[in-house]
Design an enzyme around this catalytic site. Structure first.
Site, short mmCIF file in Angstrom:
data_model
loop_
_atom_site.label_atom_id
_atom_site.label_comp_id
_atom_site.label_asym_id
_atom_site.label_seq_id
_atom_site.Cartn_x
_atom_site.Cartn_y
_atom_site.Cartn_z
N LYS A 185 31.80 41.01 47.74
CA LYS A 185 31.35 42.23 48.36
C LYS A 185 31.87 43.42 47.57
CE LYS A 185 34.52 44.27 49.57
NZ LYS A 185 35.76 44.83 48.88
N TYR B 170 33.38 46.66 55.39
CA TYR B 170 33.90 45.80 56.47
C TYR B 170 33.68 46.44 57.84
CZ TYR B 170 36.51 43.11 52.96
OH TYR B 170 36.85 42.33 51.90
P1 NAD Z 1 40.31 43.37 39.62
O1 NAD Z 1 40.20 44.67 38.92
O2 NAD Z 1 41.66 42.86 39.99
O3 NAD Z 1 39.61 42.23 38.73
C1 NAD Z 1 38.37 42.44 38.11
C2 NAD Z 1 38.19 41.41 37.01
O4 NAD Z 1 36.98 41.69 36.31
C3 NAD Z 1 39.33 41.44 35.97
O5 NAD Z 1 39.70 40.13 35.65
C4 NAD Z 1 38.69 42.10 34.76
O6 NAD Z 1 39.23 41.67 33.54
C5 NAD Z 1 37.23 41.63 34.90
N1 NAD Z 1 36.29 42.49 34.18
C6 NAD Z 1 35.30 42.02 33.40
N2 NAD Z 1 34.62 43.04 32.86
C7 NAD Z 1 35.18 44.17 33.31
C8 NAD Z 1 34.92 45.55 33.09
N3 NAD Z 1 33.90 45.98 32.31
N4 NAD Z 1 35.72 46.45 33.69
C9 NAD Z 1 36.73 46.06 34.51
N5 NAD Z 1 37.02 44.75 34.75
C10 NAD Z 1 36.26 43.82 34.16
O7 NAD Z 1 39.37 43.44 40.90
P2 NAD Z 1 39.42 42.52 42.19
O8 NAD Z 1 40.26 43.18 43.21
O9 NAD Z 1 39.69 41.13 41.83
O10 NAD Z 1 37.90 42.68 42.70
C11 NAD Z 1 36.84 41.94 42.14
C12 NAD Z 1 35.72 41.82 43.17
O11 NAD Z 1 36.23 41.14 44.31
C13 NAD Z 1 35.18 43.16 43.69
O12 NAD Z 1 33.82 43.03 43.95
C14 NAD Z 1 35.94 43.38 44.99
O13 NAD Z 1 35.24 44.18 45.91
C15 NAD Z 1 36.04 41.94 45.47
N6 NAD Z 1 37.20 41.75 46.37
C16 NAD Z 1 36.97 41.14 47.55
C17 NAD Z 1 38.02 40.96 48.45
C18 NAD Z 1 37.76 40.26 49.75
O14 NAD Z 1 38.64 40.26 50.60
N7 NAD Z 1 36.59 39.64 49.91
C19 NAD Z 1 39.30 41.39 48.12
C20 NAD Z 1 39.50 42.00 46.88
C21 NAD Z 1 38.43 42.17 46.01
#
Ligand code: NAD
Length: 366
Positions: free
Chosen positions: A136, A222
């Site tokens: 999401k 949410y």
């Molecule tokens: P994050 O920034 O920690 O991780 C993002 C990942 O994408 C990194 O590994 C990064 O290297 C990679 N990536 C690849 N190409 C990229 C670019 N061009 N720019 C930036 N990063 C790039 O983010 P996250 O918190 O893991 O979130 C990722 C997804 O998961 C989002 O859609 C977020 O909304 C979702 N999320 C959901 C929940 C949930 O409870 N369902 C919780 C946190 C995050």
């Protein structure tokens, strides 16, 4: 700096670590194994959510397991291969990702990337013949969601959104109380979700092109969901206002948004999202009673009351239940309870909220 935002998110989202007792309880509550092999899941994007939640949860699933990874960082590939015993042939990068088509170990691709990349990787995964879970918010806007749904249908692959709360027992109780009119019709909902963002000012979450927006896209989704699943109805119109107390930090994305939603049943529904306030509650009033969740939307343990008395419902590993359920759907070839269409419904509301901020008026939802 990235760890700083993840720490902030963790501090807010988690209300405590999962104790051994919760893990034990959780494994009892997670989906039973359905006959057939465990399905292989490949995580695309090994950031905070994959490393902190999804990979650990995949150690507690009965119907699927962590079989592969897709990462642009070779050091992460080495670390994950060692930590999770991932075969070298199941490790991809963003350039050779499409070769995953020929890999029989991978049944499900889980897209855990910045929002702007969800559409591309969902469509590429479906075209590679894989079933898809996409995090999401589903995409930058409703139009992109429709393309993703169409691409998965065309490829005859199942698509699900990472809406873990639909598998969470406190949330399921709220759905039952609200949708089945246990205390009569729901008359009023107030809900908010947010955290104080003090992380890297250059992170993708603060870049509109990558995130699509700020607190609304990340946290407000949410609260929109909460209203929709409490009522079991779709909103028809929305009016929104916003507030920015740190415009230098939130240059491109929204900080705090307040909205009112009109539902066909006439309930008064207000919501708010923020990157500048720690909220996570859902308060519901019905004709003959009230119920509430707080925390309402995190994954570190939910809590709630019914007419002021504690719900006394156990917490589970939400992501394990969510991924197990999707694996069962794939095995039985049945639609997930949180399909792409569910993500689209939320994005139609998000789009209408942004339109209302621009127009200053009530906007119809989709
Ligand atoms: P994050 O920034 O920690 O991780 C993002 C990942 O994408 C990194 O590994 C990064 O290297 C990679 N990536 C690849 N190409 C990229 C670019 N061009 N720019 C930036 N990063 C790039 O983010 P996250 O918190 O893991 O979130 C990722 C997804 O998961 C989002 O859609 C977020 O909304 C979702 N999320 C959901 C929940 C949930 O409870 N369902 C919780 C946190 C995050």
């Amino acid at each position: 700096m990235k760890s700083s935002i993840n720490t902030n998110r963790r501090d807010f989202i988690r209300t405590g670590s999962l104790s051994a007792a919760v893990l034990l309880l959780s494994s009892k509550l997670s989906a039973l194994a359905v006959p057939g092999k465990k399905l292989g899941v490949a995580l695309v994007g090994l950031g905070g959510y994959s490393s902190g939640q999804l990979a650990p949860a995949l150690q507690h699933t009965n119907n699927c397991y962590l079989a592969g990874i897709v990462t642009g960082t070779p050091a992460k590939a080495t670390e994950w291969a060692h930590k999770y015993n991932i075969a070298p042939k199941n490790i991809y990068n963003y350039q050779n990702f499409d070769a995953i088509a020929g890999n029989k170990d991978i049944d499900i691709v889980y897209v855990v990337l910045p929002v702007s990349m969800h559409k591309e990787y969902t469509i590429r995964a479906a075209r590679a013949g894989k079933h898809v879970i996409c995090e999401k918010p589903m995409a930058l806007n409703a139009a992109d969601c429709r393309e993703m749904i169409a691409a998965c249908k065309k490829a005859n692959r199942l698509l699900s959104i990472g809406y873990r709360l639909h598998f969470e027992p406190h949330t399921q109780e709220v759905m039952r109380l609200g949708q089945k009119h246990v205390f009569g019709k729901v008359t009023k909902i107030d809900t908010g979700n947010g955290f104080v963002y003090n992380g890297d000012p250059n992170a993708w979450r603060l870049k509109k092109a990558l995130s699509g927006g700020g607190g609304l896209m990340d946290m407000g989704i949410y609260a929109i969901q909460g209203s929709r699943y409490t009522l079991g109805q779709e909103p028809v119109a929305v009016k929104a206002t916003q507030q920015k107390t740190r415009p230098d930090f939130f240059k491109e994305v929204d900080e705090t948004i307040f909205w009112e939603l009109k539902f066909p049943g006439g309930a008064k529904v207000t919501g708010k999202s923020s990157y500048n306030d720690n909220w996570g509650y859902l308060n519901v009033e019905a004709e003959k009673g009230k119920f509430a969740l707080e925390p309402a939307y995190g994954y570190g343990g939910l809590d709630g009351t019914i007419n002021g008395k504690p719900m006394k419902i156990p917490n589970i590993i939400q992501q394990a239940a969510q991924m197990d359920d999707f694996a069962i759907c794939v095995k039985l070839n049945k639609q997930s309870r949180v399909p792409g269409e569910e993500g689209l419904k939320d994005m139609k509301v998000v789009d209408a909220i942004y339109r209302s901020l621009d127009s200053g008026k009530w906007e119809s939802v989709g």
